[in-house]
Write a protein that holds these residues in place. Structure first.
Motif, PDB file in Angstrom:
ATOM      1  N   THR A 139       0.835  -1.197   0.000  1.00 44.02           N
ATOM      2  CA  THR A 139       0.000   0.000   0.000  1.00 44.02           C
ATOM      3  C   THR A 139       0.876   1.256   0.000  1.00 44.02           C
ATOM      4  OG1 THR A 139      -0.137   0.021   2.429  1.00 44.02           O
ATOM      5  CG2 THR A 139      -1.879  -1.158   1.228  1.00 44.02           C
ATOM      6  N   THR A 172       0.364   5.748   0.875  1.00 44.67           N
ATOM      7  CA  THR A 172      -0.476   6.723   1.572  1.00 44.67           C
ATOM      8  C   THR A 172      -0.449   8.052   0.828  1.00 44.67           C
ATOM      9  OG1 THR A 172       0.002   5.679   3.697  1.00 44.67           O
ATOM     10  CG2 THR A 172      -0.923   7.886   3.750  1.00 44.67           C
ATOM     11  N   HIS A 231      -5.107  10.842   5.722  1.00 47.55           N
ATOM     12  CA  HIS A 231      -4.142   9.948   5.085  1.00 47.55           C
ATOM     13  C   HIS A 231      -4.936   8.839   4.396  1.00 47.55           C
ATOM     14  CE1 HIS A 231      -1.167  12.018   7.557  1.00 47.55           C
ATOM     15  NE2 HIS A 231      -1.940  11.749   8.608  1.00 47.55           N
ATOM     16  N   ARG A 245      -5.189   5.580   2.169  1.00 44.92           N
ATOM     17  CA  ARG A 245      -4.391   4.417   1.773  1.00 44.92           C
ATOM     18  C   ARG A 245      -4.862   3.902   0.420  1.00 44.92           C
ATOM     19  NH1 ARG A 245      -1.573   2.056   6.032  1.00 44.92           N
ATOM     20  NH2 ARG A 245      -1.675   0.019   5.025  1.00 44.92           N
TER      21      ARG A 245
END
Length: 270
Positions: A131, A133, A142, A144
């Motif tokens: 992942t 951010t 934030h 993801r």
């Protein structure tokens, strides 16, 4: 979390100032303090980031290698901050490391982030980043996103000269490729067993002379073959879990050096 609290307090403060003064300037500042962060959050949520990982084809033990992570902003909205962590793990020595990377992207911008890595031990390395951010311009949220980066590279061990001589082997390793065993298989040159015909057997298996003599169908099953080759087996399960990386690294060098010596001695092996 701290930035969100500060933003909420500033909005409440400007709302109080506007309620107390009622001026257009206070209203303008209040609208800006609300709309600008919300606009940054929406731009971050709408952003689409493409990620690509490039690694050198061959890696040598003790030598520095350089890889590249390419980030591309596929939208017309700027991205204030993109952060990701590239995880490096050696499946042989169980060493792990994480390389943090971050960058800002303009609309439709493509950025290349180079990184260097060095391994003091051989093994199979896994480069992974699941992942990333995406942050808004004010750092309030934030988001993801899935990166889906996963590649593997082999760091070859250092080899040393070795002489191999087999002693006490019950099976001679000659020029013949295989020998017949007393087990059923696919080798038709030597029969494994003779038995009566059952439904489903191939006509090619019928032993016609014996069937004519016994007045019933008799079929022949093929035997199994075994390659005449040395089996090289490394039992990694014997390693202790807390063994230092130098131990599996040295064992890998010994095993690969032995296999190379076997090849040079023209000894067939698996």
């Amino acid at each position: 979390m701290v930035r969100r609290i500060i933003w909420a307090l500033s909005v409440l403060g400007m709302a109080g100032v506007y309620a107390f003064t009622g001026t257009d300037a206070a209203l303008l500042v209040l609208c800006a303090s609300v709309l600008l962060p919300l606009g940054g959050i929406l731009a971050a949520a709408a952003g689409r980031i493409e990620v690509e990982l490039k690694l050198p084809a061959g890696l040598q033990k003790g030598e520095a290698g350089r890889g590249e992570i390419t980030l591309k902003n596929r939208t017309v909205f700027p991205v204030a901050r993109v952060e990701l962590g590239l995880e490096l793990s050696n499946t042989l020595t169980r060493e792990e490391a994480c390389l943090p990377l971050g960058v800002s992207l303009a609309p439709l911008e493509r950025r290349i982030l180079p990184f260097d890595f060095t391994s003091c031990h051989c093994g199979r390395f896994r480069f992974c980043c699941e992942t990333l951010t995406v942050d808004d311009a004010f750092g309030l949220v934030h988001i993801r996103r899935k990166a889906g980066l996963a590649k593997k590279r082999l760091v070859t061990p250092e080899l040393f000269p070795m002489h191999v001589r087999l002693m006490g082997s019950e099976t001679l390793l000659g020029d013949e490729d295989s020998i017949n065993l007393s087990r059923k298989g696919q080798d038709w040159s030597e029969p494994f067993q003779l038995r009566e015909y059952t439904e489903g057997d191939s006509l090619k298996q019928i032993h016609w002379k014996l069937s004519q003599k016994l007045d019933r169908y008799i079929v022949s099953d093929p035997s199994q073959t075994l390659d005449r080759a040395l089996l090289v087996f490394w039992d990694r399960g014997a390693l202790e879990k807390d063994a230092p990386p130098e131990v599996p690294d040295a064992l890998a060098e010994a095993v690969v050096s032995f296999c190379l010596a076997v090849i040079q001695e023209e000894i067939p092996y698996s």
